[in-house]
Design a protein around this motif. Structure first.
Motif, PDB file in Angstrom:
ATOM      1  N   TYR A   1       0.831  -1.203   0.000  1.00 31.61           N
ATOM      2  CA  TYR A   1       0.000   0.000   0.000  1.00 31.61           C
ATOM      3  C   TYR A   1       0.872   1.262   0.000  1.00 31.61           C
ATOM      4  O   TYR A   1       0.378   2.362  -0.195  1.00 31.61           O
TER       5      TYR A   1
ATOM      6  N   GLY B   1      -0.759 -11.308   3.377  1.00 29.32           N
ATOM      7  CA  GLY B   1      -1.013 -10.922   1.991  1.00 29.32           C
ATOM      8  C   GLY B   1      -1.810 -11.908   1.169  1.00 29.32           C
ATOM      9  O   GLY B   1      -1.886 -11.762  -0.058  1.00 29.32           O
TER      10      GLY B   1
ATOM     11  N   THR C   1      -4.869 -10.153  -0.274  1.00 31.24           N
ATOM     12  CA  THR C   1      -4.330  -9.161  -1.213  1.00 31.24           C
ATOM     13  C   THR C   1      -3.974  -9.817  -2.538  1.00 31.24           C
ATOM     14  O   THR C   1      -4.235  -9.266  -3.623  1.00 31.24           O
TER      15      THR C   1
ATOM     16  N   LYS D   1      -7.067 -10.349  -4.557  1.00 27.64           N
ATOM     17  CA  LYS D   1      -7.576  -9.091  -5.115  1.00 27.64           C
ATOM     18  C   LYS D   1      -6.732  -8.625  -6.303  1.00 27.64           C
ATOM     19  O   LYS D   1      -7.249  -8.009  -7.237  1.00 27.64           O
TER      20      LYS D   1
END
Length: 751
Positions: free
Chosen positions: A540, A569, A572, A575
């Motif tokens: 991020y 993660g 993440t 995604k």
């Protein structure tokens, strides 16, 4: 305050008896409070009468009659209060003393300070800052409250929000410490020799709407055993745990209970201190120890102001002697619970559940809901109650933390009752299985989940065989009776068979679990490459990377599981594959015709729970008729009226099935699943595993459920050390890797 009951009934002729008894008891308690020199200072007549006035008006009384009654009672109470305040002016305010020996030392075994005495009492209602005891039957009062609400609504000719009695609302608002001590009162008497086995015979249990979930059931929990409570979604397992945790079932008072039910509220308290504070006994005893020492030091100062032979010195010496005796008991209790080792034990538990040394010192309000649930679990493990109640603990944990929890519970000395659908977890933890079904509890002693499942299947086969044999025998007897009942030569034989038929025991047909199947549609073919990651790095912010240099190739026949600690993660990564996030560097390539079905961990957030599953799907994924949506939902176990009722009425597992049905409406080539096993019962998990195994497309999943990973996936990828790499082995090999790397087994033995 004589004839107060008669006065109440005259003012409100239509009042229900339970509410009348409650009102009279409340008024009498206030009256008694005005007679107590200490409590008299806290009484507020106007506030008390306003509460009674509101209660009686809502119970059907006219405002005029109720006002007249409360004014009369207020005058009587004010007179008593005035007399006692005058007495207080003469005798002095004893409530300001830290430990009033006249209050605390009524007997040799009742020397506990006033704060603990109040906390450990069976107080029902909190009003104007005071705890007040009520003997009202709460179940009857709840029933009467519903009746009163209907009367009020009818009288006003419209729906009104009726405020229930404060007696019923008190527990909802009680803070953790008060509730803990109410359920587990601190007892200085020895519990040595008292059995900690639990046996509750012939009880019924209902959910809030009056639906019965257990009928004439018996619950038997042997101390030191670990019980897995299993059964279909919606059968009432969590309701049983809540009833036990609130002592709504008859559990001996000397058995301590703790239930991990909901996440803690976040505040500025560090995580480690939050765990230490969870042991309210230890916390209260340490506070009491400090107060006693302060009072003893104060007495030493006061003695010097009086003559050695004076009465004041004798009183102070008597008080000090009593305080020192009680201090000894407090110290013994703290030693018994190994208070000096508390901090290291709490730190060990937090570490095992994924909290680093740094995060253990962060305030609880900085943690997400999932991590606060872990804190709740850590607090329960730290308290070490005699009966530990866990409701789906693995739903909030990752594979490393589940491995730690299983190892920890294997060495737990007290009784554990855990609701779980995680087969691997139950196989490791459970010494016995309790199967809840058909308003009953069946016991499988000495069984983990696999042996329970096999034994139950064999038991059902035997029951079915016995039932079918008897039905065939009954049919044979009945045919003979029907044929020869009126035949003179065979009449005696027919009568003999009639008697045999009457003596046969009535056997119930064995219940067959409703078979649930999931079916993912077969996708059309795609040519590779399908979905690839090449040297992908993401964070991020560039200074704080979550993953770096990840290479991954997903094919139509892939069966990949991502595992690792929370926050490493995994989600993440999913995604990024879904293009919900963009990498800082590297490439993600997708086939132009690729369709992905994505199951989010918090899939419920995307649903409109105020509508039915059919309505929601027709809005979110238009293009089909209601009949087609219903048929599609039926292939995921949402059959009949379930698809037409509001989704907020569905269980967690049923909502998950709706989400699975929705994700495959576009006939995906790849399924990306984030914690798909959460909330599914055993049948749902079996159906999901079979459907994923038979699916003709690719599967990537983040999951903590070892059993479903083992059944579905042939590749294990580990998310750790800021990267994702393929693990050379099975999911069980990975669990062994966790124990070796973190030395969790040593942590468990040490703490």
């Amino acid at each position: 305050m004589s004839n107060v009951g008669l006065q109440v009934r005259k003012a409100v002729p239509s009042i229900d008896s339970v509410v009348a008894d409650y009102a009279v008891g409340y008024i009498q308690h206030v009256s008694n409070s005005t007679e107590d020199i200490v409590l008299a200072q806290q009484v507020n007549i106007d506030q008390e009468m306003n509460f009674i006035k509101e209660l009686l008006v809502n119970a059907g009384g006219s405002v005029e009659n109720v006002n007249s009654l409360t004014e009369t009672i207020a005058k009587q109470l004010s007179s008593k209060l005035s007399d006692n305040m005058e007495k207080l002016a003469l005798t002095g305010d004893t409530s300001k003393r830290l430990l009033d020996i006249n209050i605390l030392q009524n007997s040799s075994k009742r020397d506990i300070n006033s704060s603990l005495a109040l906390l450990s009492a069976s107080n029902d209602i909190e009003h104007t800052g005071r705890k007040m005891e009520s003997r009202v039957d709460k179940k009857k009062l709840e029933k009467q409250e519903r009746k009163i609400a209907k009367k009020v609504a009818k009288r006003n000719n419209k729906f009104v929000q009726y405020e229930a009695s404060k007696l019923l609302n008190a527990k909802k608002d009680a803070d953790y410490d008060s509730f803990f001590l109410e359920i587990n009162p601190l007892d200085f008497g020895s519990s040595a020799g008292k059995s900690k086995d639990i046996k509750i015979d012939n009880f019924d249990l209902y959910v809030g709407d009056g639906q019965r979930i257990l009928s004439e059931a018996s619950l038997t929990l042997a101390y030191g055993r670990r019980y897995g409570l299993v059964g279909q979604n919606g059968i009432g397992k969590s309701t049983l745990l809540r009833a036990l945790s609130r002592r709504e079932l008859n559990i001996p008072k000397h058995i301590t209970i703790l239930h991990v039910e909901q996440e803690i509220r976040g505040d500025d308290t560090p995580a480690l201190q939050s765990v230490l504070d969870a042991d309210v006994w230890r916390k209260s005893l340490l506070q009491e120890e400090s107060k006693i020492n302060e009072r003893i030091a104060e007495i030493e100062k006061l003695r010097s102001e009086f003559d050695e032979e004076s009465n004041e010195v004798k009183k102070l010496d008597n008080e000090r002697e009593d305080l020192e005796t009680h201090l000894q008991e407090v110290s013994e209790k703290l030693t018994e619970m190994e208070s000096d080792k508390a901090e290291s034990r709490a730190a060990g538990i937090l570490f095992g559940l994924g909290f680093t040394k740094e995060t253990q010192n962060l305030p609880t309000n900085q943690f997400s809901g999932g991590w606060r649930m872990r804190l709740s679990l850590a607090r329960a493990l730290f308290c070490q109650p005699d009966l530990l109640l866990l409701d789906e603990p693995s739903n909030m944990l990752d594979v490393p933390s589940i491995t730690f929890l299983a190892k920890y519970l294997q060495g737990y000395k007290s009784t554990v009752l855990v609701v779980s659908h995680d087969r691997a977890f139950l196989n490791e933890v459970a010494t016995d299985i309790i199967h809840q079904h058909s308003e009953r509890l069946d016991y499988y002693r000495g069984a983990n989940f696999d042996s329970f499942y096999a034994t139950r299947e064999e038991r059902i086969k035997n029951q079915r065989r016995e039932y079918e044999n008897q039905m065939a025998y009954r049919k044979h007897l009945q045919e003979f009776i029907d044929k020869y009942r009126y035949n003179a030569a065979k009449a005696q034989e027919a009568q003999s068979r009639i008697k045999k038929l009457e003596k046969l025991p009535l056997l119930e047909p064995p219940e067959d679990d409703k078979v649930i199947t999931f079916k993912f549609p077969e996708p059309d073919k795609l040519s590779p490459p399908i979905l690839q990651m090449q040297d992908v790095t993401f964070g991020y912010s560039p200074e704080k990377l979550l993953i770096k240099s990840v290479n991954l190739d997903v094919q139509m026949d892939s069966r990949i599981a991502f595992v690792g600690g929370n926050g490493t993660g995994k989600t993440t990564l999913l995604k990024l594959l879904m293009e919900q996030l963009r990498p800082l560097s590297g490439f993600i390539t997708r086939n132009g015709r690729l369709r992905i079905g994505y199951f989010a961990q918090h899939h419920v957030d995307a649903m409109d729970l105020t509508t039915s599953a059919v309505s929601w799907m027709s809005t979110a994924f238009p293009g089909k008729t209601d009949e087609e949506y219903r048929r599609h939902l039926g292939s995921f176990g949402i059959t009949g009226s379930l698809g037409l009722q509001k989704m907020e009425l569905l269980s967690g597992g049923q909502k998950s099935r709706v989400a699975f049905a929705a994700l495959c409406l576009n006939q995906p080539h790849i399924l990306i699943l984030d914690e798909p096993s959460n909330h599914l019962d055993t049948q749902g998990l079996d159906a999901l595993a079979d459907a994923l195994t038979n699916f003709k497309g690719g599967v990537l999943m983040v999951s903590h459920d070892v059993a479903i990973i083992d059944k579905v996936c042939n590749e294990i990828w580990i998310s750790e050390d800021n990267t994702v790499t393929k693990f050379p082995g099975s999911i069980y090999d990975y669990k062994n890797h966790i124990l070796e790397r973190a030395d969790i087994a040593g942590v468990v033995r040490k703490h």
